[in-house]
Motif scaffolding. Structure first.
Motif, PDB file in Angstrom:
ATOM      1  N   LYS A  16      43.752  78.894  66.718  1.00  0.00           N
ATOM      2  CA  LYS A  16      42.609  78.960  65.797  1.00  0.00           C
ATOM      3  C   LYS A  16      43.031  79.290  64.368  1.00  0.00           C
ATOM      4  O   LYS A  16      42.695  78.586  63.421  1.00  0.00           O
ATOM      5  N   THR A  17      43.747  80.399  64.231  1.00  0.00           N
ATOM      6  CA  THR A  17      44.106  80.859  62.887  1.00  0.00           C
ATOM      7  C   THR A  17      45.029  79.861  62.199  1.00  0.00           C
ATOM      8  O   THR A  17      44.907  79.617  60.993  1.00  0.00           O
ATOM      9  N   THR A  18      45.914  79.257  62.974  1.00  0.00           N
ATOM     10  CA  THR A  18      46.798  78.228  62.420  1.00  0.00           C
ATOM     11  C   THR A  18      45.983  77.051  61.890  1.00  0.00           C
ATOM     12  O   THR A  18      46.255  76.517  60.821  1.00  0.00           O
ATOM     13  N   MET A  41      44.827  84.242  57.585  1.00  0.00           N
ATOM     14  CA  MET A  41      43.595  84.961  57.936  1.00  0.00           C
ATOM     15  C   MET A  41      43.897  86.203  58.768  1.00  0.00           C
ATOM     16  O   MET A  41      43.090  87.108  58.830  1.00  0.00           O
ATOM     17  N   ASP A  42      45.040  86.227  59.448  1.00  0.00           N
ATOM     18  CA  ASP A  42      45.415  87.433  60.187  1.00  0.00           C
ATOM     19  C   ASP A  42      45.983  88.430  59.191  1.00  0.00           C
ATOM     20  O   ASP A  42      47.181  88.725  59.174  1.00  0.00           O
ATOM     21  N   SER A  43      45.119  88.979  58.349  1.00  0.00           N
ATOM     22  CA  SER A  43      45.593  89.748  57.214  1.00  0.00           C
ATOM     23  C   SER A  43      45.798  91.226  57.516  1.00  0.00           C
ATOM     24  O   SER A  43      46.476  91.924  56.777  1.00  0.00           O
ATOM     25  N   ILE A  52      48.082  88.575  66.989  1.00  0.00           N
ATOM     26  CA  ILE A  52      46.779  88.092  67.451  1.00  0.00           C
ATOM     27  C   ILE A  52      45.710  88.443  66.420  1.00  0.00           C
ATOM     28  O   ILE A  52      45.893  89.351  65.614  1.00  0.00           O
ATOM     29  N   THR A  53      44.618  87.716  66.462  1.00  0.00           N
ATOM     30  CA  THR A  53      43.497  88.033  65.596  1.00  0.00           C
ATOM     31  C   THR A  53      42.679  89.140  66.251  1.00  0.00           C
ATOM     32  O   THR A  53      42.427  89.097  67.452  1.00  0.00           O
ATOM     33  N   ILE A  54      42.294  90.138  65.466  1.00  0.00           N
ATOM     34  CA  ILE A  54      41.520  91.259  66.006  1.00  0.00           C
ATOM     35  C   ILE A  54      40.083  91.211  65.489  1.00  0.00           C
ATOM     36  O   ILE A  54      39.144  91.469  66.217  1.00  0.00           O
ATOM     37  N   VAL A  71      34.373  80.494  60.194  1.00  0.00           N
ATOM     38  CA  VAL A  71      34.695  81.833  60.688  1.00  0.00           C
ATOM     39  C   VAL A  71      35.787  81.729  61.731  1.00  0.00           C
ATOM     40  O   VAL A  71      35.633  81.030  62.733  1.00  0.00           O
ATOM     41  N   ASP A  72      36.888  82.421  61.479  1.00  0.00           N
ATOM     42  CA  ASP A  72      37.973  82.494  62.458  1.00  0.00           C
ATOM     43  C   ASP A  72      37.655  83.652  63.391  1.00  0.00           C
ATOM     44  O   ASP A  72      37.306  84.742  62.935  1.00  0.00           O
ATOM     45  N   THR A  73      37.739  83.425  64.680  1.00  0.00           N
ATOM     46  CA  THR A  73      37.389  84.492  65.629  1.00  0.00           C
ATOM     47  C   THR A  73      38.604  84.862  66.477  1.00  0.00           C
ATOM     48  O   THR A  73      39.525  84.070  66.600  1.00  0.00           O
ATOM     49  N   PRO A  74      38.609  86.067  67.063  1.00  0.00           N
ATOM     50  CA  PRO A  74      39.716  86.440  67.942  1.00  0.00           C
ATOM     51  C   PRO A  74      39.546  85.781  69.315  1.00  0.00           C
ATOM     52  O   PRO A  74      38.425  85.560  69.754  1.00  0.00           O
TER      53      PRO A  74
END
Ligand SMILES: Nc1nc2c(ncn2[C@@H]2O[C@H](COP(=O)(O)OP(=O)(O)OP(=O)(O)O)[C@@H](O)[C@H]2O)c(=O)[nH]1
Ligand SMILES: [Mg+2]
Length: 600
Positions: A16-18, A41-43, A52-54, A71-74
């Protein structure tokens, strides 16, 4: 302006984030050489470290005259609550599925939420460059999943795009294999076009008085709390006086100090925002996720966001160890409560309750990782806190005490079946399905109490030598399954304070596994290792060699100490028993007895 609001949803790690990175890059959101890091976005620090996205995060891009809020989601199950509430802001979503792994438990969870919310779903089969891709099979599995989740007819007519998010490539034609996929020359253009074509414009009511449901909260050092939500009705202006419609009919007022909209990953100031756009609002402090921000004459709140209940809880305790305050600032009762409530306001999947002890609060969340992330952020802010053992949140249904049960999907090499099966059985797991793919790997499905899963991941990885895949998802409540055999071993506990010495530790080594090395300051009641037997063993870890006892050979026993077991936060949380807690400071993680005095 034309607007589209979309979310990107998927199982953990499906890309997703990629993909968001590439969408932002290719839509010309960044200046030359501005976008250099991967997965921008994984800032958050913890996101970058854990990979991982939190937290869900907003951004936007403009494509051929249409503004797309994205919206990027975990994807990790513990942060599923983020996805649930984000879906109230969007009209469409990209369901990413790994071309090799196919749909996994969290794919099911997020797709189900999207379908229930009536959101237009587009399927993106990602990582088609993987040599082990099985695109056609995965496509069929996705189709079956839609049917299984009871998708309506128009929801079944979803479009499928094939992508290599990492290379910024998408196509509407299914490639025959990964070689063909890698030969594709192109960009994400087919995906950009599909989004504007397929996702409907926001279903909003511009004529009605202003109303926004707060779907996300963020914090800015300059502006304080920032509320994020889609303008559902009317429009919102800087300086406007608004009503905050909270839980149980609570109604307060505030002024919009600053209004922002998303441009790329940045928030930029706006004077006015209209129905359909996503607004970030500063100047309102007392607001929770789910509250409605509306015009003063708005008759009532919009529908609150509902999220699934928490499954795991643990005590957060004011740090009272003899070393308290030396390595960080101790959060005192009130400060600790406020810090935890801040977390709960930002995240409706988290609950904070008082306990019988004034210095302890019970915090409930979706899973141990979510709670560990909170502990970790507190320590990074420079504070000290202690935490107790994570436990399942029980629920009394029709007078019966029930506990959360999860489905665990296991994918392992056949050889590891025995040990994995035993591990899950010990933790009260029940195998309900087993598929032997004939490829040397087996797929197992278990139903297992949530508490049985606490700390299982590291054991699972060790047992399968890193080759196993374990995915879990909340299944429902069932009557309490009885005690799970906890740790078999007792603790080795320091019986006095001081600095550990090689001599003292050397003589303790045969009795168990040490957690600390020499030269470490310990206090009475601090756990320094695991006893080989089941009882607690109080020991002297600072004992020095008596001079009269000096050996002639001159060999120093210190050089033969074996390395201690490194107890990370997650490992410690899993290891402790009820009468033990973990002391967390910015510099150290220590395990201690709740009662520090040597009982004998
Ligand atoms: N081979 C291949 N790897 C990819 C592709 N897209 C992403 N990846 C890799 O997959 C891994 C996970 O990517 P992320 O973008 O962090 O995945 P995510 O879905 O955001 O993960 P969570 O937010 O934690 O759920 C990274 O190592 C990426 O480099 C792709 O198209 N092909
Ligand atoms: Mg991510």
């Amino acid at each position: 302006m034309n607007i589209r609001n979309i979310a990107i949803i998927a199982h953990v790690d499906h890309g997703k984030t990629t993909l968001v990175d590439q969408l932002l890059r290719q839509s010309g959101t960044f200046r030359e050489n501005e976008a250099t890091v991967e997965r921008m976005m994984d800032s958050m620090d913890q996101e970058r470290e854990r990979g991982i996205t939190i937290q869900a995060k907003n951004a936007s891009y403009t494509w051929k005259g249409t503004k797309v809020n994205i919206v990027d989601t975990p994807g990790h199950a513990d942060f599923g609550g983020e996805v649930e509430r984000i879906l109230s802001m969007v009209d469409g979503c990209l369901l990413l599925v790994d071309a090799s792994e196919g749909p996994l438990p969290q794919t099911r969870f997020v797709l189900n939420k999207a379908l229930r919310n009536g959101i237009k779903v587009m399927v993106v089969i990602n990582k088609i460059d993987r040599p082990d891709q099985r695109i056609t099979e995965v496509e069929n599995e996705i189709f079956d999943l839609f049917i299984d989740l009871g998708a309506e007819e128009d929801q079944m007519n979803y479009e499928t795009i094939y992508a290599i998010a990492r290379n910024g490539i998408a196509t509407t034609e299914r490639p025959a294999d990964h070689k063909e996929a890698l030969a594709i020359k192109g960009t994400l253009e087919p995906l950009f076009d599909a989004v504007t074509r397929i996702v409907p414009p926001p279903r909003v009511e511009p004529e009605k008085p202003l109303a926004i449901v707060v779907s996300n909260l963020a914090h800015s050092d300059f502006l304080g709390r920032i509320c994020v939500g889609r303008v559902q009705q009317g429009s919102i202006k800087v300086g406007q006086q608004v009503a905050i419609l909270g839980r149980n009919g609570k109604r307060t007022q505030a002024r919009i100090q600053e209004l922002m909209t998303y441009a790329g990953m940045k928030q930029v100031k706006a004077e006015v925002l209209h129905a359909g756009d996503i607004a970030a609002i500063a100047g309102i402090e007392n607001v929770e996720i789910g509250d409605t921000i509306g015009a003063l004459d708005l008759p009532g709140p919009l529908k609150r966001i509902e999220v699934d209940p928490p499954a795991v809880n643990m005590g957060f305790i004011v740090n009272s160890s003899p070393m308290a305050g030396r390595e960080g600032k101790v959060l005192l009762t009130r400060e600790l409560m406020e810090r935890l409530q801040k977390e709960a306001r930002r995240n409706p999947a988290i609950r904070v309750e008082p306990t019988n002890s004034p210095d302890e609060f019970l915090v409930s969340g979706r899973g141990e990782l979510q709670l560990a992330v909170i502990v970790e952020s507190i320590r990074r802010e420079g504070f000290e806190v202690a935490v107790g053992k994570p436990k399942a949140v029980l629920n009394t249904i029709d007078g019966v005490v029930c506990e959360p049960i999860e489905k665990a999907y296991v994918d392992i090499p056949e050889d590891h079946f025995g040990v994995v099966n035993e591990m899950l059985h010990q933790r009260k797991g029940r195998m309900i399905n087993m598929i032997n793919k004939g490829s040397g790997r087996v797929n197992l499905e278990f139903e297992i109490p949530s508490r049985g899963l606490i700390g299982i991941r590291s054991h699972f990885l060790t047992a399968t030598r890193g080759t196993g895949i374990l995915n879990t998802i909340f299944h429902g409540y069932e009557p309490f399954k009885g005690d799970i055999d906890e740790r078999q071993n007792g603790a080795m506990v320091a019986d006095r304070s001081g600095d550990t010495v090689p001599y003292g530790l050397f003589h303790l080594e045969p009795r168990g596994q040490l957690f600390i090395g020499a030269g470490v300051e310990v206090y009475e009641g601090m756990v320094i290792g695991e006893n080989a037997r089941d009882n607690d063993l109080w020991v002297n870890a600072i004992k020095t060699k008596k001079l009269t006892n000096m050996r002639a050979s001159g060999t120093d026993e210190a050089t033969t100490l074996s390395p201690p077991r490194n107890m990370t936060l997650e490992r410690s949380l899993e290891w402790i028993r009820d009468d033990e807690i973990v002391e967390v400071t910015p510099k150290n993680i220590r395990i201690r007895k709740r009662k520090l005095k040597n009982p004998t």
